[in-house]
Design a protein around this motif. Structure first.
Motif, mmCIF file in Angstrom:
data_model
loop_
_atom_site.group_PDB
_atom_site.id
_atom_site.type_symbol
_atom_site.label_atom_id
_atom_site.label_comp_id
_atom_site.label_asym_id
_atom_site.label_seq_id
_atom_site.Cartn_x
_atom_site.Cartn_y
_atom_site.Cartn_z
ATOM 1 N N LEU A 1 0.833 -1.205 0.000
ATOM 2 C CA LEU A 1 0.000 0.000 0.000
ATOM 3 C C LEU A 1 0.868 1.256 0.000
ATOM 4 C CD1 LEU A 1 -2.860 1.221 0.182
ATOM 5 C CD2 LEU A 1 -2.605 1.187 2.675
ATOM 6 N N LEU A 2 1.924 1.244 0.802
ATOM 7 C CA LEU A 2 2.815 2.405 0.860
ATOM 8 C C LEU A 2 3.498 2.639 -0.483
ATOM 9 C CD1 LEU A 2 4.215 4.634 2.487
ATOM 10 C CD2 LEU A 2 5.916 2.931 3.200
ATOM 11 N N LEU A 3 3.956 1.561 -1.102
ATOM 12 C CA LEU A 3 4.614 1.690 -2.407
ATOM 13 C C LEU A 3 3.665 2.293 -3.439
ATOM 14 C CD1 LEU A 3 6.990 1.069 -4.343
ATOM 15 C CD2 LEU A 3 5.993 -1.206 -4.671
ATOM 16 N N LEU A 4 2.430 1.795 -3.467
ATOM 17 C CA LEU A 4 1.453 2.325 -4.422
ATOM 18 C C LEU A 4 1.130 3.785 -4.122
ATOM 19 C CD1 LEU A 4 -0.952 -0.751 -4.478
ATOM 20 C CD2 LEU A 4 0.450 0.021 -6.393
ATOM 21 N N ARG B 1 0.623 7.059 -10.847
ATOM 22 C CA ARG B 1 1.557 6.462 -11.807
ATOM 23 C C ARG B 1 1.379 4.944 -11.805
ATOM 24 N NH1 ARG B 1 7.261 5.296 -11.536
ATOM 25 N NH2 ARG B 1 7.337 6.089 -9.413
ATOM 26 N N VAL B 2 1.352 4.357 -12.984
ATOM 27 C CA VAL B 2 1.164 2.913 -13.087
ATOM 28 C C VAL B 2 2.449 2.188 -12.687
ATOM 29 C CG1 VAL B 2 0.644 0.989 -14.628
ATOM 30 C CG2 VAL B 2 -0.504 3.194 -14.949
ATOM 31 N N LEU B 3 2.288 1.194 -11.790
ATOM 32 C CA LEU B 3 3.411 0.339 -11.425
ATOM 33 C C LEU B 3 3.152 -1.055 -11.970
ATOM 34 C CD1 LEU B 3 4.131 1.267 -7.671
ATOM 35 C CD2 LEU B 3 5.284 2.097 -9.726
ATOM 36 N N SER B 4 4.100 -1.589 -12.700
ATOM 37 C CA SER B 4 3.954 -2.942 -13.225
ATOM 38 C C SER B 4 4.215 -3.948 -12.114
ATOM 39 C CB SER B 4 4.933 -3.168 -14.378
ATOM 40 O OG SER B 4 6.273 -3.160 -13.893
ATOM 41 N N ARG B 5 3.824 -5.196 -12.342
ATOM 42 C CA ARG B 5 4.137 -6.250 -11.360
ATOM 43 C C ARG B 5 5.645 -6.370 -11.168
ATOM 44 N NH1 ARG B 5 -0.250 -7.418 -14.177
ATOM 45 N NH2 ARG B 5 -2.101 -8.244 -13.124
ATOM 46 N N ILE C 1 6.800 -3.629 -8.837
ATOM 47 C CA ILE C 1 6.403 -3.894 -7.453
ATOM 48 C C ILE C 1 7.273 -4.983 -6.835
ATOM 49 C CG2 ILE C 1 4.518 -4.746 -6.010
ATOM 50 C CD1 ILE C 1 2.589 -3.427 -8.040
ATOM 51 N N LEU C 2 7.487 -6.070 -7.573
ATOM 52 C CA LEU C 2 8.291 -7.169 -7.023
ATOM 53 C C LEU C 2 9.738 -6.747 -6.796
ATOM 54 C CD1 LEU C 2 6.887 -10.224 -9.004
ATOM 55 C CD2 LEU C 2 6.854 -9.910 -6.521
ATOM 56 N N LYS C 3 10.283 -5.975 -7.718
ATOM 57 C CA LYS C 3 11.664 -5.515 -7.543
ATOM 58 C C LYS C 3 11.785 -4.612 -6.324
ATOM 59 C CE LYS C 3 13.245 -5.712 -12.350
ATOM 60 N NZ LYS C 3 13.522 -4.907 -13.578
ATOM 61 N N SER C 4 10.787 -3.758 -6.127
ATOM 62 C CA SER C 4 10.846 -2.832 -5.004
ATOM 63 C C SER C 4 10.634 -3.534 -3.673
ATOM 64 C CB SER C 4 9.780 -1.740 -5.190
ATOM 65 O OG SER C 4 9.797 -0.844 -4.115
ATOM 66 N N MET C 5 9.709 -4.493 -3.637
ATOM 67 C CA MET C 5 9.360 -5.119 -2.363
ATOM 68 C C MET C 5 10.251 -6.308 -2.017
ATOM 69 S SD MET C 5 5.193 -5.031 -2.421
ATOM 70 C CE MET C 5 5.121 -5.923 -0.866
ATOM 71 N N ARG C 6 10.616 -7.094 -3.037
ATOM 72 C CA ARG C 6 11.354 -8.337 -2.760
ATOM 73 C C ARG C 6 12.656 -8.460 -3.526
ATOM 74 N NH1 ARG C 6 6.398 -12.235 -3.931
ATOM 75 N NH2 ARG C 6 8.064 -13.800 -4.030
ATOM 76 N N GLY C 7 12.963 -7.496 -4.367
ATOM 77 C CA GLY C 7 14.219 -7.537 -5.091
ATOM 78 C C GLY C 7 14.287 -8.604 -6.163
ATOM 79 N N ILE C 8 13.132 -9.061 -6.644
ATOM 80 C CA ILE C 8 13.120 -10.080 -7.690
ATOM 81 C C ILE C 8 12.310 -9.580 -8.876
ATOM 82 C CG2 ILE C 8 13.361 -11.976 -6.066
ATOM 83 C CD1 ILE C 8 10.359 -12.502 -6.374
ATOM 84 N N GLU C 9 12.521 -10.196 -10.041
ATOM 85 C CA GLU C 9 11.788 -9.800 -11.237
ATOM 86 C C GLU C 9 10.513 -10.635 -11.365
ATOM 87 O OE1 GLU C 9 14.403 -10.171 -14.550
ATOM 88 O OE2 GLU C 9 15.689 -8.503 -13.934
ATOM 89 N N PHE C 10 9.539 -10.071 -12.059
ATOM 90 C CA PHE C 10 8.290 -10.791 -12.312
ATOM 91 C C PHE C 10 8.536 -11.869 -13.361
ATOM 92 C CE2 PHE C 10 4.080 -10.859 -14.618
ATOM 93 C CZ PHE C 10 3.424 -11.585 -13.637
ATOM 94 N N ARG D 1 1.557 -14.804 -8.758
ATOM 95 C CA ARG D 1 0.294 -14.094 -8.540
ATOM 96 C C ARG D 1 0.232 -13.460 -7.159
ATOM 97 N NH1 ARG D 1 -0.155 -13.504 -13.341
ATOM 98 N NH2 ARG D 1 -2.053 -12.361 -12.815
ATOM 99 N N SER D 2 1.334 -13.441 -6.427
ATOM 100 C CA SER D 2 1.298 -12.927 -5.055
ATOM 101 C C SER D 2 0.888 -11.452 -5.010
ATOM 102 C CB SER D 2 2.666 -13.117 -4.386
ATOM 103 O OG SER D 2 3.675 -12.400 -5.082
ATOM 104 N N ILE D 3 1.332 -10.656 -5.973
ATOM 105 C CA ILE D 3 0.960 -9.245 -5.980
ATOM 106 C C ILE D 3 -0.536 -9.085 -6.246
ATOM 107 C CG2 ILE D 3 1.304 -7.030 -7.154
ATOM 108 C CD1 ILE D 3 3.631 -7.999 -5.359
#
Length: 228
Positions: free
Chosen positions: A161-164, A170-174, A177-186, A191-193
């Motif tokens: 929620l904070l990231l969004l 601004r549109v954030l892709s999956r 979001i994954l890179k910012s929260m968990r440091g991994i690529e989609f 489907r966790s996001i």
């Protein structure tokens, strides 16, 4: 999309820059005179400015100083003036970057993105709380209040929620979001996001997906005006 105000009187160059940047994440609006740049900035409040110096009506140095007096918007000076004193003066007037023409489009794009990242980091570090209508997010104690009541969120839900919210509008892709929260690529399968987004929507009565919108083929968008 980032809104970019390009203050440039060379119509051919301005059109080339507009065409190139518009194929990426920029919506470019061209202003061809220095003496109308400040008024246009106040009316539109763009996310970033590319500013020529030798402009009809008012010199770009003056425009830079006028805008800097009222805003911290990133300003990149793009000019044919190569004198070191002009560069020093431009930076002292408040410009964040100073680039000489001609410039490779990819380099201009990279510099604009760097300025926007810097601005985002500065804003994130200086804001301890975010408020959108009835939604309040406190980064200090990692709490969320919705319609004056505390919302129980898991750690991952709070981070999402904070990231969004920090990227509101601004549109954030999956992948973002994954890179910012968990440091991994989609990987195209995770489907966790999506599941976390669904839980957030239920907790904030977002049955019509107006608060957190799905932008098909792109990602998710936090709508700052939908939290009343």
């Amino acid at each position: 999309m980032f809104r970019l105000m390009l203050v440039e009187d060379d119509t051919k160059l301005a059109a080339l820059i507009q065409e190139y940047l518009s194929s990426y994440e920029f919506n470019v609006e061209i202003i061809s005179r220095g003496d109308i740049a400040l008024a246009h900035y106040k009316a539109t409040e763009p996310d970033i400015i590319v500013l020529d110096l030798m402009l009809p009506g008012l010199d770009g140095m003056v425009v830079c100083r006028q805008i800097r007096e009222i805003s911290s918007v990133p300003i990149l000076i793009l000019t044919a003036r190569e004198d070191m004193f002009d560069e020093v003066s431009g930076l002292e007037q408040g410009a964040d970057d100073y680039v000489n023409k001609p410039i490779q489009p990819r380099i201009l794009l990279a510099r604009l993105r760097a300025l926007l990242r810097r601005g985002t980091s500065r804003n994130k570090s200086t804001q301890s709380a975010l408020t959108f209508g009835d939604l309040e997010i406190s980064k200090t104690d990692r709490s969320v209040r919705w319609k004056n009541e505390t919302s129980a969120l898991s750690n991952s839900e709070f981070k999402l929620l904070l990231l969004l919210a920090e990227s509101a509008g601004r549109v954030l892709s999956r992948d973002d979001i994954l890179k910012s929260m968990r440091g991994i690529e989609f990987d195209g399968m995770d489907r966790s996001i999506d599941n976390s987004i669904s839980r957030l929507r239920r907790k904030f009565n977002d049955h019509d997906s107006e608060k957190i919108k799905t932008i098909w083929g792109e990602g998710y968008l936090f709508s700052p005006s939908a939290w009343e």
